[in-house]
Design an enzyme around this catalytic site. Sequence first.
Site, PDB file in Angstrom:
ATOM      1  CB  SER A  84      52.491  48.738  -7.832  1.00  0.00           C
ATOM      2  OG  SER A  84      53.331  48.631  -8.952  1.00  0.00           O
ATOM      3  CB  ILE A 128      58.848  54.992 -10.101  1.00  0.00           C
ATOM      4  CG1 ILE A 128      59.275  56.426  -9.734  1.00  0.00           C
ATOM      5  CG2 ILE A 128      57.546  54.619  -9.391  1.00  0.00           C
ATOM      6  CD1 ILE A 128      58.268  57.501 -10.114  1.00  0.00           C
ATOM      7  CE  LYS A 140      56.318  54.359 -12.890  1.00  0.00           C
ATOM      8  NZ  LYS A 140      55.297  53.735 -12.000  1.00  0.00           N
ATOM      9  CE1 TYR A 167      53.601  55.146 -14.860  1.00  0.00           C
ATOM     10  CE2 TYR A 167      51.735  55.314 -13.357  1.00  0.00           C
ATOM     11  CZ  TYR A 167      52.637  54.538 -14.051  1.00  0.00           C
ATOM     12  OH  TYR A 167      52.586  53.164 -13.951  1.00  0.00           O
TER      13      TYR A 167
END
EC number: 4.3.3.7
Length: 294
Positions: free
Chosen positions: A47, A205, A163, A135
């Site tokens: 993001s 998250i 994540k 991630y």
Amino acid sequence: MTQISGSLVAIVTPMHEDGSLDFPSLRSLIDWHIAEGTDGIVIVGTSGESPTVSVDEHRELIRVTVEQVNKRIPVIAGTGGNSTTEAVELTAYAKSVGADASLQVVPYYNKPTQEGMYLHFRKVAESVDLPVILYNVPGRTVADMSVDTMLRLAQVPGVMGVKEATGNIDRAAQLIKAAPASFKIYSGDDPTAVALMLLGGHGNISVTANVAPRAMHDLCAAAMRGDVETARRIHMQLLSVHKNLFVESNPIPVKWALQAMGKMAGGIRLPLTPLAAQYQEVVRASLQDAGLLS
């Protein structure tokens, strides 16, 4: 080790219309998030447009975030990449300025094997004394880290969690069941985050938290304490937001939403482009439906 759980915003990188970084707006967003209950800041992740910031900008975004947060909540620095050497160097910098953990994405484009992923993440964890959150986001990286590889990495000192952004709840349940208690599992998919946390996950998250920090904090807190009715109610309130922040590639819609909310300018860097006109009213309606925009 700093406790990291709850609503962890995958914060955007504010930019002026010319694409230059807007640090005053970043500082303002951080203070707003803390006031609204956000439990942690993830800086320069997906993001945050990590692929299109320079190394110097990347470092400065981490430094400014740590400075502005000033130990009020944890800062997780996105320092992963597809070069192991560069990931180690950037993670070392994040530690030097006071980040609480690093977010390490599965190496993209070069498509490592499961063994390559394991060795990559182990190298980062062994090289820098800073907790690592793995991630896994195969929709972005193409390479998909298996549950078995995650469980191997859970045994590596310094690897604190993952994540898991596939949105596959069966996969998340397998991971939660098999992982040691010290290994934290975070959702990286807003639409399925409640389910993951009710199964025993440790937080989310979140993209949606960019525009709804208080609601996402309350949702995560409810889900993690097993308050199904409260979590369900907030999830339904945010349902169209979760969906429509992905009508185009993240973070295009969420940056437009924050501009519509008056939180920052709408700058974004190529190859990403501003939200297409036909989607603007869709996103606006979602924000209004959730009570985030009048």
